[in-house]
Design an enzyme around this catalytic site. Structure first.
Site, PDB file in Angstrom:
ATOM      1  N   SER A 153       0.833  -1.197   0.000  1.00 36.39           N
ATOM      2  CA  SER A 153       0.000   0.000   0.000  1.00 36.39           C
ATOM      3  C   SER A 153       0.874   1.255   0.000  1.00 36.39           C
ATOM      4  CB  SER A 153      -0.950  -0.044   1.203  1.00 36.39           C
ATOM      5  OG  SER A 153      -1.888   0.994   1.150  1.00 36.39           O
ATOM      6  N   ASP A 362       3.946  24.101  -0.762  1.00 39.50           N
ATOM      7  CA  ASP A 362       5.345  23.891  -1.155  1.00 39.50           C
ATOM      8  C   ASP A 362       5.867  22.499  -0.794  1.00 39.50           C
ATOM      9  OD1 ASP A 362       5.297  24.316   1.557  1.00 39.50           O
ATOM     10  OD2 ASP A 362       7.036  25.662   1.607  1.00 39.50           O
ATOM     11  N   HIS A 415      -7.381  -5.214  -1.170  1.00 35.02           N
ATOM     12  CA  HIS A 415      -6.194  -4.401  -0.906  1.00 35.02           C
ATOM     13  C   HIS A 415      -5.220  -5.059   0.075  1.00 35.02           C
ATOM     14  CE1 HIS A 415      -3.939  -0.661  -0.697  1.00 35.02           C
ATOM     15  NE2 HIS A 415      -4.006  -0.684   0.614  1.00 35.02           N
TER      16      HIS A 415
END
Length: 439
Positions: A153, A362, A415
């Site tokens: 993951s 940023d 998953h």
């Protein structure tokens, strides 16, 4: 070979597990690799070796846990991917910075900082610094030899960061359910995953035909009666929807359904909430215990741009999730919402810094497309076609941009396949990387 004999921060503490010997290591590393004045943190790792191979010189395999914000698994048995790994590797289970036995991140540990200080501190806990930590550790444990890595993951996101900036430290790499999108915004990611979550809801209700009325009854109850969760927070319908994160896991839908069918007790005086439901509901969500997951989840998609609470904004495009009774209550998935920092007790002190991090524009780049396009490290990845957490189409899109990456696309697993059938999955990925013929 004893690891502790090579490393001054080894505790010397060893554990005997079934067929395995484990040893604890703690590394003192910079918080900010560009500014030593910001101080140091500890990063913990646990080594594993098969009991019959503990004195052999074995190559290293480093495991990157999913998350962000979760410690490496605590091994209890000689099984799964670990069993396969220990046939040829010495395994390093890394508690990524801020998790597990590494220097902790929580409301208490950050209480001495103001919101801006908390945000600055937590900005150093993404994949870029996790990989800097890994390379610093490799310089101690395996300075002359590249090692092998496995990422599950979010751990797969760490793998691509490693390939982008420090591929010289790698012999080969494996990814399960975790190829990150390249050049995709957080908005695009959540737009895709909301569609997946809608499908998982449909699948859930097809499998459990009384789930809709169970959810509707519980939804109405929560609107009319206060229900307090430990440690004193009120359970709201929005919080209830967060159970949907389990719909994308093997055995997850079953866990959700069995919890829902015990939610209300029918008494002569009317419905009452079942105390069992209250306790187990709290145990099924990790936001109080793993705050990094909530604070930094959207940041894993950000490069030179702010997330601005992407999941919350994109949710407005899917009004199905906000329907009122008697419409069925739909469960959400792996999404973080700003209101969670007003609901979960241990997230409340982090609300201000979470707002600052959501507005941060940023964030440094995480991946180097040119380096990935020229990658020479063998990479094998398992992509799950029905994955609710990592969009298949984006994974396939990225796979085309990474040289020397081979993938196995399968609908067999959800998953968390590595948890459910890890020995088979990891064995297949090893075979793919090494060019073995597969049937």
């Amino acid at each position: 070979m004893s690891v502790s004999s090579k490393h001054p921060n080894a505790t010397g503490s060893k554990s005997t597990l079934p067929q395995m010997i484990a040893e604890k290591l703690t590394f003192t590393l910079p918080l900010d690799y560009q500014d030593a004045a910001k101080g140091e943190i500890n990063v913990f790792a646990r080594t594993l070796v098969h009991k019959d191979k503990q004195h052999l010189e074995l190559p290293w395999l480093v495991y990157f846990q999913g998350g962000p914000g979760f410690a490496a698994q605590r091994p209890v048995s000689h099984s799964g991917w670990i069993k396969r790994a220990l046939t040829e590797y010495r395994v390093l289970l890394l508690d990524q910075r801020g998790t597990g036995l590494s220097t902790p991140v929580n409301a208490t540990s950050l209480a001495h900082l103001d919101d801006a200080g908390k945000a600055d501190y937590l900005s150093h806990f993404r994949a870029d610094n996790i990989i800097r930590d890994a390379e610093a550790i490799r310089a101690i444990l395996s300075p002359d030899t590249p090692w092998t890595i496995l990422g599950q993951s979010f751990g797969g996101f760490c793998v691509l960061r490693y390939l982008s900036v420090a591929a010289h430290g790698l012999k080969e790499a494996f990814i399960t359910g975790g190829i990150p999108p390249l050049g995709r915004s957080a908005d695009e990611v959540y737009r895709a995953t909301y569609k997946r979550v809608l499908q998982k809801n449909r699948d859930f209700h097809q499998r459990f035909t009384d789930a809709a009325p169970l959810l509707a009854d519980l939804h109405r109850y929560l609107l009319e009666h206060p229900v307090l969760l430990p440690p004193g927070q009120q359970l709201t319908p929005q919080m209830l929807q967060l159970l949907g994160i389990h719909l994308g896991m093997e055995d997850g839908p079953e866990s959700v359904y069995y919890l829902l069918e015990q939610a209300l007790q029918f008494t002569p005086s009317g419905n009452r909430i079942n105390p069992l439901f209250v306790e187990r509901f709290a145990q099924m969500l990790d936001y109080n215990t793993n705050p990094l997951f909530a604070v930094l989840h959207e940041a894993i998609y950000c490069e030179q741009q702010a997330s601005n609470w992407a999941a919350h904004r994109i949710r407005a495009e899917y009004p199905q999730f906000d329907a009122a009774p008697p419409a069925p209550l739909l469960l959400t998935g792996e999404m973080i919402f700003p209101w969670m920092f007003d609901c979960f007790e241990h997230l409340k002190p982090l609300k201000g810094c979470a707002e600052l991090l959501a507005a941060k524009t940023d964030w440094p780049p995480l991946y180097d497309p040119a380096a990935l396009a020229n990658n020479t490290v063998p990479v094998a990845a398992a992509i799950y076609s029905e994955d609710m957490f990592v969009e298949m189409d984006f994974s396939l899109e990225t796979a085309k941009q990474v040289a020397n990456l081979k993938y196995w696309l399968t609908s067999e697993y959800e998953h968390n396949g590595i948890r459910m059938d890890g020995e088979r999955i990891f064995d297949r990925l090893i075979a793919i990387n090494r060019g073995a013929c597969l049937r």
